[in-house]
Design an enzyme around this catalytic site. Structure first.
Site, PDB file in Angstrom:
ATOM      1  N   LYS A 182      33.371 -14.716  77.558  1.00  0.00           N
ATOM      2  CA  LYS A 182      34.419 -15.203  78.453  1.00  0.00           C
ATOM      3  C   LYS A 182      35.666 -15.551  77.641  1.00  0.00           C
ATOM      4  O   LYS A 182      35.656 -16.467  76.826  1.00  0.00           O
ATOM      5  CB  LYS A 182      33.972 -16.454  79.217  1.00  0.00           C
ATOM      6  CG  LYS A 182      34.952 -16.808  80.358  1.00  0.00           C
ATOM      7  CD  LYS A 182      34.851 -18.232  80.800  1.00  0.00           C
ATOM      8  CE  LYS A 182      35.715 -19.168  79.996  1.00  0.00           C
ATOM      9  NZ  LYS A 182      37.180 -18.979  80.241  1.00  0.00           N
ATOM     10  N   GLU A 237      36.436 -31.733  72.568  1.00  0.00           N
ATOM     11  CA  GLU A 237      35.913 -32.324  73.804  1.00  0.00           C
ATOM     12  C   GLU A 237      34.975 -31.359  74.517  1.00  0.00           C
ATOM     13  O   GLU A 237      33.873 -31.734  74.940  1.00  0.00           O
ATOM     14  CB  GLU A 237      37.067 -32.729  74.726  1.00  0.00           C
ATOM     15  CG  GLU A 237      37.924 -33.871  74.224  1.00  0.00           C
ATOM     16  CD  GLU A 237      38.855 -33.481  73.092  1.00  0.00           C
ATOM     17  OE1 GLU A 237      39.312 -34.377  72.371  1.00  0.00           O
ATOM     18  OE2 GLU A 237      39.117 -32.270  72.916  1.00  0.00           O
ATOM     19  N   CYS A 290      43.349 -23.881  64.623  1.00  0.00           N
ATOM     20  CA  CYS A 290      42.443 -25.014  64.455  1.00  0.00           C
ATOM     21  C   CYS A 290      42.450 -25.538  63.024  1.00  0.00           C
ATOM     22  O   CYS A 290      42.239 -26.731  62.793  1.00  0.00           O
ATOM     23  CB  CYS A 290      41.028 -24.633  64.886  1.00  0.00           C
ATOM     24  SG  CYS A 290      40.425 -23.121  64.118  1.00  0.00           S
ATOM     25  N   GLU A 387      44.728 -33.964  66.930  1.00  0.00           N
ATOM     26  CA  GLU A 387      45.123 -32.564  66.785  1.00  0.00           C
ATOM     27  C   GLU A 387      46.225 -32.244  67.799  1.00  0.00           C
ATOM     28  O   GLU A 387      46.011 -32.324  69.005  1.00  0.00           O
ATOM     29  CB  GLU A 387      43.929 -31.637  67.009  1.00  0.00           C
ATOM     30  CG  GLU A 387      44.257 -30.183  66.759  1.00  0.00           C
ATOM     31  CD  GLU A 387      43.058 -29.268  66.947  1.00  0.00           C
ATOM     32  OE1 GLU A 387      42.946 -28.278  66.206  1.00  0.00           O
ATOM     33  OE2 GLU A 387      42.246 -29.538  67.855  1.00  0.00           O
TER      34      GLU A 387
END
Length: 476
Positions: A182, A237, A290, A387
């Site tokens: 996905k 999260e 990231c 972040e």
């Protein structure tokens, strides 16, 4: 005399985007069970690029069953035969690289220079690399007869849509697994084009299935009982939610999550080289990385010299049309992400840090944020802890190597770090003490399919890339 850059736009005519796309299940495009669709837009102009099917739980089930059926024959193939398909995919990607680079820049907002010169070569390289492993799994260090796991459910982010697809699909197929993938809701198009590449390469039906949708679709995929392996790259999260979902099941999981990397510059570092590394570390891909070097730790004695050189360099960055080959910083991927960047930047100012950005005229439409740095930052500031995932750099100082290590490790994340010094002994000393999965020395954001990538703490667990990336897709 200052010379201005003339526009050098890449042609959009090299890519043909259909007005709508379905789900790719069992080798065919099909509508969602309830017929629902969503729009994908270009973040640089806000124009609608296409409509894409919104997968339901029923569609996820169809895709998983298709992958399960295909697994029987795919896993039974000799590794040398699976390798042939991966080689074909890699070659088709190379042949269509210009088309795919333009598509990626349109749907994601990143500069064509980056999608053309960084993303696409790495995408092909990953498929070539794992094609080479497909018939050598017994020599990968995971036992004499490692077996595939089964069906891999893979959820990828929007910052490197096609590259993250390659990171996930290439090792999975090489190891003999089948895939349901996905893509991110805001960047589905390159994955759907990849579905066509699979057909062009003659990949057996059901080996790769691609379902589009939002977070609910991803949750259905992760929670499906027919999935044997979950691979996720995205926010910490969501990663925590996935870990809770699969807890107590037999599913194997790898998570590559957020980061707040320290880029550490010592007083003996080559300043001009370090500045280029700092710029590449935080402004590459608009900071949507990231492992971005979003915290600059600079030794006090060279702070002023380094910041002067960094500001001079930032004044030369060109922000604008992602399809212009001169562009250095493209569009922010979505209005939602732009709002988050603005919120955290405002928090930095409110907490007392000094904000600076070069003068640059931002386009009138689309989602844009000027390259920004903050000085006077402490470890308590939100911009030093959270972040931001945007072109925002926080500058902190240190006096000793011990203090640099302490500050660099003072974060819940542990994905990457950079060290700038002329002393090899100091590089090794620092690298052994930094709690980061990847440590770059006198460079930053360098990737290679042969090298493992992953983090510690809230940056996730497991490794992707290299021989180590095979382990997550093998029953060992």
């Amino acid at each position: 005399m200052t010379f201005a850059y003339a526009p050098a736009p890449e042609s959009r005519s090299v890519v043909d985007i259909a007005p709508s796309y379905g789900l790719f299940i069992n080798g065919e495009f099909t509508e969602a069970a309830d017929g629902k669709v969503f729009k994908t837009i270009s973040p640089s102009s806000e124009e609608v690029l296409s409509e894409v099917a919104q997968a339901t739980a029923e569609d996820v089930d169809r895709a998983v069953k298709s992958a399960r059926k295909a697994f029987e024959s795919w896993s039974a193939l000799p590794g040398s035969e699976r390798a042939k398909y991966l080689f074909r995919i890699a070659r088709v990607i190379q042949e269509r690289s210009r088309e795919l680079a333009v598509l990626e820049s349109l749907d994601n907002g990143k500069p064509i220079r980056e999608s053309r010169d960084a993303d696409l070569p790495l995408v092909a390289a990953h498929f070539f690399y794992y094609a080479g492993w497909a018939d050598k799994l017994a020599h990968a260090g995971y036992g004499p007869d490692p077996r595939p796991l089964g069906v891999a459910g893979q959820v990828i982010p929007w910052n490197f849509p096609l590259l993250m697809l390659a990171w996930k699909i290439a090792p999975a197929l090489a190891a003999g697994n089948t895939v349901v993938l996905k893509p991110a809701e805001t960047t589905p198009l390159s994955a759907l084009f990849f579905a066509d590449i699979c057909r062009q390469a003659g990949l057996p039906k059901g080996v790769v299935n691609i379902i589009t949708g939002d977070g609910a679709t991803g949750a259905e995929l992760v929670g499906h009982p027919g999935i044997d392996k979950v691979a996720f790259t995205g926010s910490t999260e969501v990663g925590k939610a996935i870990a809770r979902t699969v807890a107590g099941t037999s599913k194997k999981v790898t998570l590559e999550l957020g980061g707040k990397a320290a880029n550490i510059v010592f007083d003996d570092a080559p300043i001009d080289q370090a500045v280029e590394g700092i710029v590449n570390g935080i402004f590459f891909n608009q900071g949507h990385v990231c492992c971005a070097g979003s915290r600059l730790l600079v030794q006090e004695s060279v702070q002023d010299e380094l910041l002067d050189a960094l500001k001079r360099r930032m004044r030369t960055l060109r922000v604008g049309d992602p399809l212009d080959k001169n562009t250095d910083v493209g569009a922010i991927n979505s209005a939602e992400q732009l709002a988050r960047i603005r919120t955290l930047a405002e928090a930095g100012e409110a907490e007392g840090a000094e904000r600076w950005a070069p003068d640059c005229e931002l386009p009138g439409s689309g989602f844009w944020f000027a390259p920004t740095l903050f000085t006077g930052v402490t470890q308590a500031h939100r911009i030093a802890r959270e972040e931001i995932f945007g072109p925002v750099l926080s500058v902190l100082t240190f006096r000793t190597p011990e203090e640099a290590v302490a500050k660099a490790n003072n974060t819940p994340y542990g994905l990457s770090a950079g060290i700038w010094t002329e002393k090899g002994s100091r590089m090794l000393w620092m690298a052994s003490r930094l709690r980061a999965g990847v440590v770059w020395s006198n460079t930053f954001n360098k990737f290679d399919p042969t090298s493992p990538f992953g983090g510690y703490k809230e940056s996730g667990y497991g490794r992707e890339g290299g021989r180590h990336g095979l382990e997550a897709y093998l029953d060992v």
